[in-house]
Design a protein around this motif. Sequence first.
Motif, PDB file in Angstrom:
ATOM      1  N   ALA A  28       0.979  -1.234  -0.095  1.00  9.66           N
ATOM      2  CA  ALA A  28       0.031   0.100   0.039  1.00  9.66           C
ATOM      3  C   ALA A  28       0.972   1.212   0.046  1.00  9.66           C
ATOM      4  O   ALA A  28       2.220   1.240  -0.184  1.00  9.66           O
ATOM      5  CB  ALA A  28      -0.978  -0.003   1.257  1.00  9.66           C
ATOM      6  N   HIS A  29       0.462   2.306   0.114  1.00  6.02           N
ATOM      7  CA  HIS A  29       0.924   3.697   0.104  1.00  6.02           C
ATOM      8  C   HIS A  29       0.362   4.568   1.255  1.00  6.02           C
ATOM      9  O   HIS A  29      -0.801   4.566   1.544  1.00  6.02           O
ATOM     10  CB  HIS A  29       1.151   4.235  -1.193  1.00  6.02           C
ATOM     11  N   GLY A  48      11.452  -8.304   6.268  1.00  4.15           N
ATOM     12  CA  GLY A  48      11.509  -8.276   4.982  1.00  4.15           C
ATOM     13  C   GLY A  48      10.802  -7.390   4.305  1.00  4.15           C
ATOM     14  O   GLY A  48      10.566  -7.229   2.982  1.00  4.15           O
ATOM     15  N   ALA A  49      10.523  -6.111   4.766  1.00  4.62           N
ATOM     16  CA  ALA A  49       9.998  -4.984   4.528  1.00  4.62           C
ATOM     17  C   ALA A  49      10.643  -4.134   3.503  1.00  4.62           C
ATOM     18  O   ALA A  49      11.907  -4.074   3.641  1.00  4.62           O
ATOM     19  CB  ALA A  49       9.295  -4.058   5.415  1.00  4.62           C
ATOM     20  N   ASN A  50      10.341  -3.364   2.764  1.00  8.86           N
ATOM     21  CA  ASN A  50      10.891  -2.344   1.864  1.00  8.86           C
ATOM     22  C   ASN A  50       9.909  -1.081   1.944  1.00  8.86           C
ATOM     23  O   ASN A  50       8.702  -1.113   1.738  1.00  8.86           O
ATOM     24  CB  ASN A  50      11.126  -2.540   0.512  1.00  8.86           C
ATOM     25  N   LEU A  51      10.390   0.004   2.432  1.00 11.14           N
ATOM     26  CA  LEU A  51       9.758   1.105   2.682  1.00 11.14           C
ATOM     27  C   LEU A  51      10.252   2.320   1.467  1.00 11.14           C
ATOM     28  O   LEU A  51      11.356   2.933   1.810  1.00 11.14           O
ATOM     29  CB  LEU A  51       9.556   1.971   3.854  1.00 11.14           C
ATOM     30  N   SER A  52       9.714   2.535   0.213  1.00 12.50           N
ATOM     31  CA  SER A  52      10.069   3.678  -0.474  1.00 12.50           C
ATOM     32  C   SER A  52       9.724   4.706  -0.123  1.00 12.50           C
ATOM     33  O   SER A  52       8.552   4.990   0.316  1.00 12.50           O
ATOM     34  CB  SER A  52       9.781   3.131  -1.922  1.00 12.50           C
ATOM     35  N   ALA A  53      10.583   5.872  -0.052  1.00 14.66           N
ATOM     36  CA  ALA A  53       9.909   7.204   0.272  1.00 14.66           C
ATOM     37  C   ALA A  53      10.730   8.099  -0.290  1.00 14.66           C
ATOM     38  O   ALA A  53      11.769   8.017  -0.803  1.00 14.66           O
ATOM     39  CB  ALA A  53      10.582   7.356   1.933  1.00 14.66           C
ATOM     40  N   ILE A 133      -1.621  -6.072  -7.388  1.00 12.43           N
ATOM     41  CA  ILE A 133      -0.198  -5.650  -7.271  1.00 12.43           C
ATOM     42  C   ILE A 133      -0.058  -4.254  -7.489  1.00 12.43           C
ATOM     43  O   ILE A 133      -0.462  -3.754  -8.647  1.00 12.43           O
ATOM     44  CB  ILE A 133       0.574  -6.508  -8.281  1.00 12.43           C
ATOM     45  N   ARG A 134       0.664  -3.500  -6.714  1.00  2.84           N
ATOM     46  CA  ARG A 134       0.809  -2.100  -6.972  1.00  2.84           C
ATOM     47  C   ARG A 134       2.320  -1.829  -6.678  1.00  2.84           C
ATOM     48  O   ARG A 134       3.179  -2.414  -6.238  1.00  2.84           O
ATOM     49  CB  ARG A 134       0.340  -1.465  -5.503  1.00  2.84           C
ATOM     50  N   ASN A 135       2.660  -1.035  -7.648  1.00  2.00           N
ATOM     51  CA  ASN A 135       4.159  -0.979  -7.958  1.00  2.00           C
ATOM     52  C   ASN A 135       4.593   0.318  -7.323  1.00  2.00           C
ATOM     53  O   ASN A 135       3.769   1.201  -6.954  1.00  2.00           O
ATOM     54  CB  ASN A 135       4.758  -0.904  -9.332  1.00  2.00           C
ATOM     55  N   GLY A 136       5.832   0.378  -6.830  1.00  3.10           N
ATOM     56  CA  GLY A 136       6.214   1.595  -6.091  1.00  3.10           C
ATOM     57  C   GLY A 136       5.908   2.865  -6.662  1.00  3.10           C
ATOM     58  O   GLY A 136       5.641   3.956  -5.962  1.00  3.10           O
ATOM     59  N   ARG A 137       6.546   2.859  -7.930  1.00  3.41           N
ATOM     60  CA  ARG A 137       6.427   4.152  -8.671  1.00  3.41           C
ATOM     61  C   ARG A 137       5.065   4.853  -8.754  1.00  3.41           C
ATOM     62  O   ARG A 137       4.533   6.276  -8.529  1.00  3.41           O
ATOM     63  CB  ARG A 137       6.912   4.269 -10.032  1.00  3.41           C
ATOM     64  N   ASP A 138       3.961   4.217  -9.341  1.00  8.34           N
ATOM     65  CA  ASP A 138       2.888   4.524  -9.196  1.00  8.34           C
ATOM     66  C   ASP A 138       1.898   5.001  -7.997  1.00  8.34           C
ATOM     67  O   ASP A 138       1.380   5.930  -7.625  1.00  8.34           O
ATOM     68  CB  ASP A 138       1.901   3.466 -10.025  1.00  8.34           C
ATOM     69  N   SER A 139       2.516   4.270  -6.933  1.00  5.20           N
ATOM     70  CA  SER A 139       2.101   4.331  -5.516  1.00  5.20           C
ATOM     71  C   SER A 139       2.441   5.738  -5.160  1.00  5.20           C
ATOM     72  O   SER A 139       1.727   6.468  -4.560  1.00  5.20           O
ATOM     73  CB  SER A 139       2.621   3.326  -4.670  1.00  5.20           C
ATOM     74  N   ALA A 200       5.645  -1.199  -1.450  1.00  4.95           N
ATOM     75  CA  ALA A 200       5.773  -2.214  -2.501  1.00  4.95           C
ATOM     76  C   ALA A 200       7.292  -2.599  -2.549  1.00  4.95           C
ATOM     77  O   ALA A 200       8.222  -2.314  -1.974  1.00  4.95           O
ATOM     78  CB  ALA A 200       5.606  -1.545  -3.913  1.00  4.95           C
ATOM     79  N   PRO A 201       7.673  -4.024  -3.004  1.00  4.28           N
ATOM     80  CA  PRO A 201       8.801  -4.628  -3.051  1.00  4.28           C
ATOM     81  C   PRO A 201       9.868  -3.756  -3.518  1.00  4.28           C
ATOM     82  O   PRO A 201       9.649  -3.049  -4.673  1.00  4.28           O
ATOM     83  CB  PRO A 201       8.726  -5.839  -3.495  1.00  4.28           C
TER      84      PRO A 201
END
Length: 254
Positions: A28-29, A48-53, A133-139, A200-201
Amino acid sequence: MPSRYSSDLAALPPIVTPLWTTVIPAGAHWSGVLRRGLALRIVDIEGGANLSAVFHRQEDPLERYNMADTLKAQHTAHFTQGHALYSDMGRVIASITGDTLGWHDPLGGVGDAVLFSRKYGETHYQTHRNDMIRNGRDSLVLELAKYGLSGRDLAANVNFFSKVAVADDGALAYVSGHSPAGAAFDLRFEMNTLAAFSTAPHPLDPRSDYAPKPVKLIAWRAYPADSTAPTDDPCRTACPENGRGFENTDRLFA
C-alpha cells in the motif's frame, strides 16, 4: 555512529508521548505533512519490508530530497543512525536519530508498472480488490497527486529496510533477508516535509512472487516546532557538512 545493531526495539529510546500510530499495509501507500521537530519510529512488523520514500519541502515542493548531495556530503553509500537527508538547497530535510538495522538503501530506485508486470504478472482492482499488485512508482505518484504534484515531481527515493551491496565493478546486488521482524529506525524531520511512502517490494528483490510487507509508523514530538535540534545532536555533529546543513535549515526557520 554505532558499530553494532539489534532488532530489539528496546535498543531505541522510549517514546514517552506518542501522538499517533498507523500501519501502512503490505503493498500500500501513505503520505502526510510532517512538521519540523516531529519524529517517526518506523517498524518492520513482519520482517523483509521495503519502504520506498520521497520527501519534499511542504511550503515549496520544488525543494526536495537530493540523493547525490546527501551521499557526497557524508561520504556514504548507505544510511543509518547519524545520517541526514539533504535537500537540493543544501538544507537538512530529515535525520536518522536511531537505528536497530544499520543499513538502508539510497541507490536502488523504485519499481514501475513495466518491471512489476514482468516480475509478478498483472492484476486489476475489479478482480483482486486490495490484493492487486501495486508498484512503487505509481504508488508514490498517487500520493504526490493529493498535493497537486505529478510524476514530474518524483525525484530519487530512499528504500528503508533494504540493503544493496555495490561490487567493485559498480554492479548492485540486493541482500535478501536483511531486515528481521521488529527492525526499526527513528526519522526526525528538520523542516515541514511532505513525505510519501510505498511498501511495494524493492525493484532489485529477486523473489518471483509478490510478497510486500506492512510497516508501522509511530509519531512523537522530538523538539518544539519553533526550536532547533540540540547543538550537540549526533546527526548535527557527525561531520562538518552536517553542521552546515543544519545551520542552513535553522536560518530558514529563524
